[in-house]
Write a protein that holds these residues in place. Sequence first.
Motif, short mmCIF file in Angstrom:
data_model
loop_
_atom_site.label_atom_id
_atom_site.label_comp_id
_atom_site.label_asym_id
_atom_site.label_seq_id
_atom_site.Cartn_x
_atom_site.Cartn_y
_atom_site.Cartn_z
N GLY A 66 25.02 30.46 44.92
CA GLY A 66 25.04 29.07 44.05
C GLY A 66 25.21 29.49 42.50
N VAL A 91 28.28 30.82 41.74
CA VAL A 91 29.41 30.04 41.76
C VAL A 91 29.45 29.27 40.46
CG1 VAL A 91 30.46 27.73 42.76
CG2 VAL A 91 29.65 29.94 44.39
N ASN A 92 28.43 29.08 40.03
CA ASN A 92 28.24 28.12 38.90
C ASN A 92 28.82 28.90 37.71
OD1 ASN A 92 27.10 25.54 37.43
ND2 ASN A 92 26.04 27.34 36.48
N SER A 147 28.96 33.24 53.01
CA SER A 147 29.30 33.01 51.42
C SER A 147 30.70 32.77 51.03
CB SER A 147 28.78 34.26 50.63
OG SER A 147 28.97 34.19 49.29
N ASN A 171 31.67 27.87 49.77
CA ASN A 171 32.17 27.34 48.57
C ASN A 171 33.72 27.54 48.47
OD1 ASN A 171 29.26 26.58 46.87
ND2 ASN A 171 29.36 28.79 47.76
N GLN A 212 34.78 28.96 45.76
CA GLN A 212 34.82 30.03 45.11
C GLN A 212 34.19 30.95 46.03
OE1 GLN A 212 33.57 30.42 41.11
NE2 GLN A 212 32.98 32.59 41.48
#
Length: 220
Positions: free
Chosen positions: A109, A112-113, A146, A150, A152
Amino acid sequence: MSKVVVVYSGGMDSFTVLHKALSAGHEVYALSFNYGQKHSKELICAQEVTEEHSTPHKILDIQSISSLFTNSSLVSDQIDIPEGHYEADNMKSTVVPNRNMILLSLAIGYAVNIEASEVWYGAHSGDHVIYPDCRPEFVEIMDKASSVANFQPVKVVAPYLQSDKVGILKDGLKMGLDYSKTWTCYKGLEKACGKCGSCVERLEAFEANKKPDPLTYQTK
């Protein structure tokens, strides 16, 4: 140069992984977790090393999850850390159920951010016996999850998955790493105990590489 997140505990495996990523020229973001582990001294090591390298570093406080893992000696005040080799059955008490899935999920997470392409962590073959979330099957499935979790995709990388502690240390020594900047012992003591599975494995790795361990031990 790609941006990667390294799950960095402050132990010798993740210390080597961190430097492997740095030496490869990656833009590294280190992520550590305080999940209530007795050996939280490793987080101090992690902080000092990342500051030395001016590497972005976050320590995420998730201590509240320790209430879910009362059967693990790593977090429970009611269970002593066992002594002996990792092959011994009593070392299974050090398992924190689903730990790496939880930590990797948070790291993904974060990746991704910040638009990082990979998450690296220090799973190795020496942990395959008692830690299911360090086995190749887990890494492969986590990587697949993974890639679809997301928009991405973030790749899960375990560079030492087919190596053991001896091989990890050998690679780190080739890089000229100073392992006095790491913490391995599972017991929350001032000096390493020299008797828990983690200490035993570390000492065996230094002996196999014919190098002295720079840490000070209570006993060996």
